[in-house]
Design a protein around this motif. Structure first.
Motif, PDB file in Angstrom:
ATOM      1  N   ALA A  76     -51.688   4.878 -41.023  1.00  0.00           N
ATOM      2  CA  ALA A  76     -52.684   4.572 -42.045  1.00  0.00           C
ATOM      3  C   ALA A  76     -52.687   5.675 -43.091  1.00  0.00           C
ATOM      4  O   ALA A  76     -52.720   6.859 -42.749  1.00  0.00           O
ATOM      5  N   LEU A  77     -52.654   5.286 -44.359  1.00  0.00           N
ATOM      6  CA  LEU A  77     -52.722   6.220 -45.476  1.00  0.00           C
ATOM      7  C   LEU A  77     -54.089   6.064 -46.129  1.00  0.00           C
ATOM      8  O   LEU A  77     -54.413   5.005 -46.669  1.00  0.00           O
ATOM      9  N   ILE A  78     -54.909   7.116 -46.057  1.00  0.00           N
ATOM     10  CA  ILE A  78     -56.275   7.056 -46.561  1.00  0.00           C
ATOM     11  C   ILE A  78     -56.479   8.141 -47.614  1.00  0.00           C
ATOM     12  O   ILE A  78     -55.674   9.067 -47.739  1.00  0.00           O
ATOM     13  N   GLY A  79     -57.576   8.029 -48.354  1.00  0.00           N
ATOM     14  CA  GLY A  79     -57.898   9.025 -49.367  1.00  0.00           C
ATOM     15  C   GLY A  79     -58.770   8.413 -50.442  1.00  0.00           C
ATOM     16  O   GLY A  79     -58.976   7.195 -50.480  1.00  0.00           O
ATOM     17  N   PRO A  80     -59.300   9.238 -51.361  1.00  0.00           N
ATOM     18  CA  PRO A  80     -60.192   8.728 -52.409  1.00  0.00           C
ATOM     19  C   PRO A  80     -59.474   7.775 -53.349  1.00  0.00           C
ATOM     20  O   PRO A  80     -58.241   7.831 -53.506  1.00  0.00           O
ATOM     21  N   SER A  81     -60.229   6.909 -53.994  1.00  0.00           N
ATOM     22  CA  SER A  81     -59.654   5.986 -54.962  1.00  0.00           C
ATOM     23  C   SER A  81     -58.956   6.770 -56.073  1.00  0.00           C
ATOM     24  O   SER A  81     -59.475   7.779 -56.549  1.00  0.00           O
ATOM     25  N   GLY A  82     -57.788   6.291 -56.463  1.00  0.00           N
ATOM     26  CA  GLY A  82     -57.056   6.915 -57.555  1.00  0.00           C
ATOM     27  C   GLY A  82     -56.182   8.073 -57.151  1.00  0.00           C
ATOM     28  O   GLY A  82     -55.564   8.703 -58.005  1.00  0.00           O
ATOM     29  N   CYS A  83     -56.086   8.371 -55.842  1.00  0.00           N
ATOM     30  CA  CYS A  83     -55.294   9.528 -55.431  1.00  0.00           C
ATOM     31  C   CYS A  83     -53.804   9.218 -55.338  1.00  0.00           C
ATOM     32  O   CYS A  83     -52.994  10.131 -55.189  1.00  0.00           O
ATOM     33  N   GLY A  84     -53.426   7.938 -55.401  1.00  0.00           N
ATOM     34  CA  GLY A  84     -52.007   7.586 -55.418  1.00  0.00           C
ATOM     35  C   GLY A  84     -51.487   6.886 -54.177  1.00  0.00           C
ATOM     36  O   GLY A  84     -50.277   6.755 -53.990  1.00  0.00           O
ATOM     37  N   LYS A  85     -52.375   6.375 -53.331  1.00  0.00           N
ATOM     38  CA  LYS A  85     -51.942   5.753 -52.076  1.00  0.00           C
ATOM     39  C   LYS A  85     -51.023   4.549 -52.314  1.00  0.00           C
ATOM     40  O   LYS A  85     -49.955   4.438 -51.700  1.00  0.00           O
ATOM     41  N   SER A  86     -51.441   3.640 -53.197  1.00  0.00           N
ATOM     42  CA  SER A  86     -50.631   2.448 -53.452  1.00  0.00           C
ATOM     43  C   SER A  86     -49.303   2.802 -54.104  1.00  0.00           C
ATOM     44  O   SER A  86     -48.284   2.154 -53.847  1.00  0.00           O
ATOM     45  N   THR A  87     -49.302   3.849 -54.919  1.00  0.00           N
ATOM     46  CA  THR A  87     -48.052   4.290 -55.531  1.00  0.00           C
ATOM     47  C   THR A  87     -47.083   4.795 -54.474  1.00  0.00           C
ATOM     48  O   THR A  87     -45.880   4.501 -54.515  1.00  0.00           O
ATOM     49  N   VAL A  88     -47.586   5.548 -53.505  1.00  0.00           N
ATOM     50  CA  VAL A  88     -46.731   6.027 -52.416  1.00  0.00           C
ATOM     51  C   VAL A  88     -46.140   4.854 -51.643  1.00  0.00           C
ATOM     52  O   VAL A  88     -44.948   4.845 -51.307  1.00  0.00           O
ATOM     53  N   LEU A  89     -46.961   3.845 -51.368  1.00  0.00           N
ATOM     54  CA  LEU A  89     -46.447   2.658 -50.690  1.00  0.00           C
ATOM     55  C   LEU A  89     -45.294   2.037 -51.487  1.00  0.00           C
ATOM     56  O   LEU A  89     -44.246   1.688 -50.919  1.00  0.00           O
ATOM     57  N   LYS A  90     -45.471   1.916 -52.793  1.00  0.00           N
ATOM     58  CA  LYS A  90     -44.431   1.308 -53.626  1.00  0.00           C
ATOM     59  C   LYS A  90     -43.170   2.163 -53.683  1.00  0.00           C
ATOM     60  O   LYS A  90     -42.055   1.640 -53.766  1.00  0.00           O
TER      61      LYS A  90
END
Length: 290
Positions: A76-90
């Motif tokens: 699971a990749l967690i963190g505050p909104s806007g920190c780049g989680k979805s970008t890392v997934l991509k």
């Protein structure tokens, strides 16, 4: 505390970045010093709490990021909104190309692969589920499930569709229904069944339970774990939901475009405290090794 993995005992030792590099045979996908720069033409950037923006408010600058997705593990990749989680997934999935760094899948550095090869990889070995399900409303459940196979020129297999539906706890009778007639939780399980039938090795899930009620959320998580037991090698879940993250084998905490914490399985309360604290911690308060 035990996690639910198809009824099997989840109390096994898990190696993380803080324990040293996982064994080579345990690695399914590995990102090494991956960076992604959203700035354009050197535009001046301004720092806000929890994120790093350019002057036009675009997404954060990412990296360097090091991640290993391990065999048989849900991360699971967690963190505050806007920190780049979805970008890392991509970046890990080959949807985006890193500015720097490498993404290894098997013996291939997919960061250096041309776009058509990365697209083929996403059709054949990577599977995706998203908050908005990404199903084709005009197609039936069965047609949505076999869509990746159809695009790859493979023949449809109704028996395989039936088995996949059974694994995600959906009745065979939904095969002929349009997906728009199903509930959100059912649609998400159709997306997971699609991943199972295409024999994908890695599942990437971006807020997979964001639109679901608590019962549908649990059903979706059960389906992901069933898919792991049925042949998926690894899963990466991007989530804001501490309950979802508590079902993972490993927690990665991200802030300001970087991974700043890697933990063994944590319970929901500890994850909530980590998210609320917004600070790097050496050890979770009551982490449980799995």
């Amino acid at each position: 505390m035990e996690t639910r993995h198809g009824g099997r005992d989840a109390r096994i030792r898990l190696k993380t970045a803080h324990d040293g590099d996982p064994d080579a045979n345990d690695k399914v996908l590995q990102a090494e010093s991956v960076c992604y720069d959203y700035s354009d033409g050197g535009r001046r950037r301004r720092r806000l709490p929890g994120r790093l923006h350019d002057r036009n408010g675009s997404a954060p600058q990412i990296g360097p990021v090091d991640i290993v997705l391990q065999s048989g593990r849900i991360t699971a990749l967690i963190g505050p909104s806007g920190c780049g989680k979805s970008t890392v997934l991509k970046l890990l999935a080959g949807i985006l190309t890193p500015s720097r760094g490498e993404v290894w899948y098997g013996h291939r550095n997919i960061a250096q692969q041309p776009g058509f090869r990365r697209a083929r990889l996403r059709r054949t070995e990577f599977a995706f589920i998203f908050q908005d399900y990404m199903l084709v409303d005009s197609l039936t459940v069965a047609e949505n499930i076999i869509l990746p196979q159809s695009l790859n020129g493979s023949a449809a297999d109704n028996h395989a569709v039936s088995r996949a539906l059974s694994c995600v706890d959906l009745p065979i009778g939904v095969m002929g229904r349009k997906v728009g007639e199903l509930s959100g939780g059912q649609q998400q399980r159709v997306a997971i069944a699609r991943a199972m039938i295409m024999d994908a090795h890695v599942l990437f899930a971006d807020e997979p339970t964001g639109n679901l009620d608590p019962r549908a959320r649990e059903d979706t998580l059960d389906a992901i774990q069933a898919a792991m037991s049925a042949g998926l090698k690894a899963s990466l879940l991007v989530t804001h939901d501490a309950r979802v993250a508590s079902r993972a084998d490993r927690i990665l905490y991200m802030r300001d475009g970087r991974i700043c914490g890697s933990y063994h399985h944590m319970d929901q309360e500890d994850i909530e405290r980590l998210l609320l604290s917004g600070s790097e911690q050496k050890e979770p308060l009551r982490s449980i090794q799995v």
